[in-house]
Design an enzyme around this catalytic site. Structure first.
Site, mmCIF file in Angstrom:
data_model
loop_
_atom_site.group_PDB
_atom_site.id
_atom_site.type_symbol
_atom_site.label_atom_id
_atom_site.label_comp_id
_atom_site.label_asym_id
_atom_site.label_seq_id
_atom_site.Cartn_x
_atom_site.Cartn_y
_atom_site.Cartn_z
ATOM 1 N N ARG A 1 -60.662 11.510 -54.315
ATOM 2 C CA ARG A 1 -60.384 12.028 -55.652
ATOM 3 C C ARG A 1 -59.973 13.490 -55.628
ATOM 4 O O ARG A 1 -59.170 13.930 -56.440
ATOM 5 C CB ARG A 1 -61.611 11.848 -56.553
ATOM 6 C CG ARG A 1 -61.361 12.281 -57.997
ATOM 7 C CD ARG A 1 -62.471 11.844 -58.928
ATOM 8 N NE ARG A 1 -63.740 12.479 -58.632
ATOM 9 C CZ ARG A 1 -64.827 12.346 -59.384
ATOM 10 N NH1 ARG A 1 -64.795 11.568 -60.474
ATOM 11 N NH2 ARG A 1 -65.954 12.942 -59.052
ATOM 12 N N TYR B 1 -78.965 8.836 -60.865
ATOM 13 C CA TYR B 1 -78.506 8.409 -59.539
ATOM 14 C C TYR B 1 -79.264 7.161 -59.080
ATOM 15 O O TYR B 1 -78.667 6.202 -58.571
ATOM 16 C CB TYR B 1 -78.714 9.557 -58.556
ATOM 17 C CG TYR B 1 -78.169 9.313 -57.175
ATOM 18 C CD1 TYR B 1 -76.802 9.354 -56.920
ATOM 19 C CD2 TYR B 1 -79.034 9.068 -56.103
ATOM 20 C CE1 TYR B 1 -76.309 9.162 -55.636
ATOM 21 C CE2 TYR B 1 -78.543 8.878 -54.824
ATOM 22 C CZ TYR B 1 -77.178 8.921 -54.595
ATOM 23 O OH TYR B 1 -76.700 8.716 -53.327
ATOM 24 N N ILE C 1 -79.468 11.587 -44.729
ATOM 25 C CA ILE C 1 -78.420 11.600 -43.714
ATOM 26 C C ILE C 1 -77.933 13.033 -43.523
ATOM 27 O O ILE C 1 -77.772 13.789 -44.488
ATOM 28 C CB ILE C 1 -77.246 10.694 -44.131
ATOM 29 C CG1 ILE C 1 -77.755 9.270 -44.423
ATOM 30 C CG2 ILE C 1 -76.174 10.672 -43.056
ATOM 31 C CD1 ILE C 1 -78.414 8.569 -43.252
ATOM 32 N N ILE D 1 -70.271 10.386 -45.102
ATOM 33 C CA ILE D 1 -70.522 9.008 -44.672
ATOM 34 C C ILE D 1 -69.254 8.171 -44.761
ATOM 35 O O ILE D 1 -68.946 7.384 -43.862
ATOM 36 C CB ILE D 1 -71.663 8.386 -45.515
ATOM 37 C CG1 ILE D 1 -72.992 9.078 -45.184
ATOM 38 C CG2 ILE D 1 -71.755 6.893 -45.264
ATOM 39 C CD1 ILE D 1 -74.137 8.653 -46.082
#
Length: 248
Positions: A48, A154, A187, A28
């Protein structure tokens, strides 16, 4: 290094902005970065791990490390000036049921997804104050509002982003700063690609649109939220989930 507006922009007074997308090297985040680049903005991404994405001003940074965040912002500012549009997308998961979840599993996810967003927003706010302009979009999840078994860490981290956006709106709204939350549903990314077909079919049955979203579905909404057309929207939570959460 300044990007030229492409033919997708028809405005005669287009003003390229300095855009930062954290975690913009894949999924995304990458689609969001590409959407801004296509419009002609100066797009910077942090990553990262892995390879730096081609075509962007990329800075290796870890949102769990304040010094790393500060270095990234200094590099970006020296190249393009202060960040004007911030998309806080960097995140991680460590899914497991509550009774099996270690405290470290909880704190690591919250430190990346929630405190990491705080770090980059706080750093960007310094430039917002000077320019009297700023746009923030925090990438949450339908799970942050809807809940999900095995994702207490989460869910908590993604729900907390709503509080950041709404508090930031109250603090800096008078300075021409907006802060909104985008909450994607399922997604179509590498994460969903590896799911067994049976699991994918089960998920699809819960989505009124009966399809997974695409990263581009999310990117278009993010880009619009930071445009002049959405300048009077702040503190909102915009679901991009095909109707899955029904606003919850």
């Amino acid at each position: 290094m300044a990007a030229e507006p492409t033919s997708t922009d028809t405005s005669q007074d287009f003003q390229p902005r300095t855009v930062l997308v954290t975690g913009g090297n894949r999924g995304i985040g990458r689609s969001i970065a590409e959407a801004y680049r296509a419009q002609g903005h100066n797009v910077c991404v942090t990553y990262r791990s892995g390879e730096a994405p081609e075509g962007f001003f990329a800075v290796r940074a870890d949102v769990t490390d304040s010094e790393s965040v500060d270095r990234a912002f200094k590099e970006i500012q020296s190249e393009f000036g202060p960040v004007e549009i911030l998309v806080a997308n960097a995140g991680m998961t460590k899914d497991t049921l509550l009774l099996r979840m270690k405290e470290q599993d909880f704190t690591e996810v919250v430190d990346t997804n929630l405190t990491g967003a705080f770090r980059v927003v706080q750093r960007a706010a310094k430039g917002f104050m000077r320019k009297k302009f700023g746009r923030v979009v925090l990438i949450s999840s339908v799970v942050g509002l809807y809940g999900s078994p095995g994702q207490i860490n989460y869910s908590a981290s993604k729900a907390g982003l709503v509080g950041i956006a709404r508090s930031l709106t109250r603090e800096l709204g008078a300075r021409n700063v907006t802060a909104n939350v985008v909450a994607p549903g399922f997604i179509d990314t590498d994460m969903t690609d590896v799911l067994p077909e049976e699991t994918q079919a089960k998920y699809l049955d819960t989505i009124p649109a009966h399809r997974f979203g695409t990263p581009e579905d999310v990117a278009r909404v993010v880009r619009w939220l930071t445009s002049d057309e959405a300048a009077y929207i702040s503190g909102a939570v915009i679901p991009v989930d095909g109707g899955l959460g029904m606003g919850h």
